[in-house]
Design a protein around this motif. Structure first.
Motif, short mmCIF file in Angstrom:
data_model
loop_
_atom_site.label_atom_id
_atom_site.label_comp_id
_atom_site.label_asym_id
_atom_site.label_seq_id
_atom_site.Cartn_x
_atom_site.Cartn_y
_atom_site.Cartn_z
N ALA A 106 0.81 -1.12 -0.04
CA ALA A 106 0.08 -0.11 0.10
C ALA A 106 0.77 1.36 0.03
CB ALA A 106 -0.95 -0.04 1.23
N ARG A 107 2.12 1.06 0.06
CA ARG A 107 3.12 2.23 0.02
C ARG A 107 2.96 3.12 1.54
NH1 ARG A 107 5.59 -0.79 -3.03
NH2 ARG A 107 5.57 -0.57 -5.07
N THR A 108 2.52 2.52 2.36
CA THR A 108 2.53 3.10 3.64
C THR A 108 3.85 3.51 4.14
OG1 THR A 108 0.74 1.74 4.32
CG2 THR A 108 1.38 2.85 6.30
N ARG A 109 4.00 4.61 4.91
CA ARG A 109 5.03 5.05 5.35
C ARG A 109 5.70 4.05 6.34
NH1 ARG A 109 8.07 10.19 4.82
NH2 ARG A 109 6.67 10.32 3.03
N THR A 110 7.01 3.45 5.96
CA THR A 110 7.49 2.38 6.91
C THR A 110 8.84 2.90 7.44
OG1 THR A 110 5.94 1.02 6.09
CG2 THR A 110 7.76 0.05 7.39
N VAL A 111 9.15 2.85 8.79
CA VAL A 111 10.53 2.89 9.19
C VAL A 111 10.88 1.39 9.87
CG1 VAL A 111 11.93 3.88 10.93
CG2 VAL A 111 10.45 5.10 9.55
N ALA A 112 11.86 0.97 9.58
CA ALA A 112 12.51 -0.27 10.38
C ALA A 112 13.91 -0.11 10.95
CB ALA A 112 12.44 -1.53 9.31
#
Length: 180
Positions: A106-112
């Motif tokens: 969904a191209r949700t903003r993600t940080v890992a």
């Protein structure tokens, strides 16, 4: 203030011992957090003050309503060898992995925050998975110092110290969107 939804996915490693701090930091910045632990992370959550947030551990049953609104952002803290590789390969065989794969699609903003020892971080699958996730737009943050330019493996026996020194603003600032 409009509150936005943040999924905090956590895996079984020492940094999971700080998820309660992440919940409070996210709330302080205007987020409504939901904690989504892997099975291996569950023991790390015991005894933590999660400030009343919902902890989502399994897929919902047929006919059961959604338990959380769609995420505006996702933080994976920590992202272990197993979860990071499965996620990059599109394996959605657990609730946390389904959540991560759906967010990526969904191209949700993600940080890992990758968290693996030298022997695991040296495996070719790890390097390939890091490349895939970066290509897909995931912002990767070094657990030692918050750097996005480089990722240092966790030296054996130092995981607790790395977790203790970890700062949640390294993650929340890199979400790049304000919850307010």
């Amino acid at each position: 203030m409009t509150r936005r939804t943040l999924y905090l996915v956590t895996c079984g490693a020492p940094l999971a011992s700080r998820i309660g701090d992440g919940v409070r930091a996210a709330r302080d910045q205007g987020w409504d957090p939901y904690v989504i632990p892997t099975d291996a992370a569950l023991p790390w959550l015991e005894g933590q003050d999660l400030d009343g947030v919902r902890v989502l551990t399994d897929n919902r049953k047929p006919g059961e309503p959604k338990r959380a609104p769609a995420a505006d952002a996702v933080a994976v803290v920590p992202a272990t060898f197993n979860t990071l590789n499965a996620w990059a390969n599109g394996n959605a065989n657990t609730y946390p992995l389904t959540t991560l794969c759906a967010a990526l699609g969904a191209r949700t903003r993600t940080v890992a925050v990758p968290f693996a020892k030298h022997d695991l971080a040296g495996h070719p699958a790890w390097l390939a998975s890091i490349a895939v996730l970066r290509y897909a737009g995931v912002r990767l943050v070094d657990a030692h110092d918050g750097s996005v330019a480089s990722l240092e493996p966790i030296s054996s026996g130092t995981g607790d110290r790395v977790a203790e020194d970890f700062r949640w603003d390294w993650v929340l600032d890199r979400l790049g969107i304000s919850a307010e």
